[in-house]
Write a protein that holds these residues in place. Sequence first.
Motif, PDB file in Angstrom:
ATOM      1  N   ASP A 200      -9.881  48.120   1.652  1.00  0.00           N
ATOM      2  CA  ASP A 200      -8.736  47.631   0.870  1.00  0.00           C
ATOM      3  C   ASP A 200      -7.777  46.671   1.265  1.00  0.00           C
ATOM      4  N   SER A 201      -7.847  46.338   2.512  1.00  0.00           N
ATOM      5  CA  SER A 201      -7.035  45.353   3.123  1.00  0.00           C
ATOM      6  C   SER A 201      -7.231  44.171   2.842  1.00  0.00           C
ATOM      7  N   GLU A 202      -6.273  43.292   2.548  1.00  0.00           N
ATOM      8  CA  GLU A 202      -6.533  41.749   2.366  1.00  0.00           C
ATOM      9  C   GLU A 202      -6.765  41.094   3.708  1.00  0.00           C
ATOM     10  N   LEU A 203      -6.160  41.432   4.664  1.00  0.00           N
ATOM     11  CA  LEU A 203      -6.737  40.964   5.998  1.00  0.00           C
ATOM     12  C   LEU A 203      -7.987  41.175   6.453  1.00  0.00           C
ATOM     13  N   ALA A 204      -8.626  42.322   5.872  1.00  0.00           N
ATOM     14  CA  ALA A 204      -9.919  42.537   6.533  1.00  0.00           C
ATOM     15  C   ALA A 204     -10.901  41.706   5.731  1.00  0.00           C
ATOM     16  N   GLN A 205     -10.379  40.760   4.662  1.00  0.00           N
ATOM     17  CA  GLN A 205     -11.258  40.087   4.081  1.00  0.00           C
ATOM     18  C   GLN A 205     -11.117  38.651   4.515  1.00  0.00           C
ATOM     19  N   ILE A 206     -10.464  38.139   5.507  1.00  0.00           N
ATOM     20  CA  ILE A 206     -10.407  36.849   5.951  1.00  0.00           C
ATOM     21  C   ILE A 206     -11.355  36.683   7.125  1.00  0.00           C
ATOM     22  N   GLU A 207     -12.087  35.366   7.197  1.00  0.00           N
ATOM     23  CA  GLU A 207     -12.617  35.299   8.387  1.00  0.00           C
ATOM     24  C   GLU A 207     -12.061  35.268   9.722  1.00  0.00           C
TER      25      GLU A 207
END
Length: 308
Positions: A200-207
């Motif tokens: 659910d982390s936004e950071l985890a979705q970034i390349e």
Amino acid sequence: MKVRIGIDIGGTNTKFGLIGPDGTILKRHRIQTSSFDSFDSFIKEVVEQARKMLKSEDELIGIGIGAPNGNVHSGMIESAPNMPWRYKLPIRAKVQEAFDCPVALTNDANAAAMGEKIFGGAKEMNDFVVITLGTGVGSGIYINGELAYGHDGFAGEIGHVITYPGGRLCGCGRRGCIEAYVNAKGILRTLAEEKYQFPDSELAQIEEKEINVKVIGQYAEKGDSLALHIFEKTGEFLGLTLANSMAYTSPEAFFLFGGITKVGEILREPVHRHMEANMLNIYQNKAKVVFSELPEDDAAILGAAALV
């Protein structure tokens, strides 16, 4: 006017400062260390940039250099893990050939510690440690008011203490050094290893190619669960190392220095907490963990210049 030049050589950038009689940095410059294909071409540029800083009326009284694995005794950079070139690099002799003045060399973290002692938060301290956090992890150790060099000039490599035997491969070629966990690349590796636990982390979705320590810090400030976890883990890694270091240095304070520290309390608090949690009881609540009081670009330059 009598001036000195301080040079701070890092694995990524090399910074120059022209220092006046009162310790003021009159001019600054920087070049990218890794952009040179050979040590000789790098030294040629260092000499040229140092000369450009001087006016005809200036009296150059000395040049001080701080560099990774810079040996105060031999005047060489010796097998620095994060430098583009390895083996023994005779930097003091090469610079000495170009200038008619004394030239001195020390480890870059030692130079930062000297800067902290003379100009920063350690003015009134005789026992303290500066931990430099950036491309690598270094340390400058003051004991009884004197910088610790050791018999061979290499004392103060806390970054290459093996904290996790058999762990991550370090730039020095061994496994488990704390540098492999808390330098810039190490923090990004922790992110890569841990991000799948935080869907659910936004950071985890970034390349990953778009992420650096500054970006992780920005997400941590917003309360992102993964970003906060990364600094908690980094604090655990470094805090354990500082607790171990306390047993053989017993400083009044550990000063954290370098670009990674710009994230502020998000880093300092877990480092201090984990240090105390792992501390031998006779040392508990005796050492502070604080940030350097000098600007990142100034401490090592001023400390290097103080060598002469």
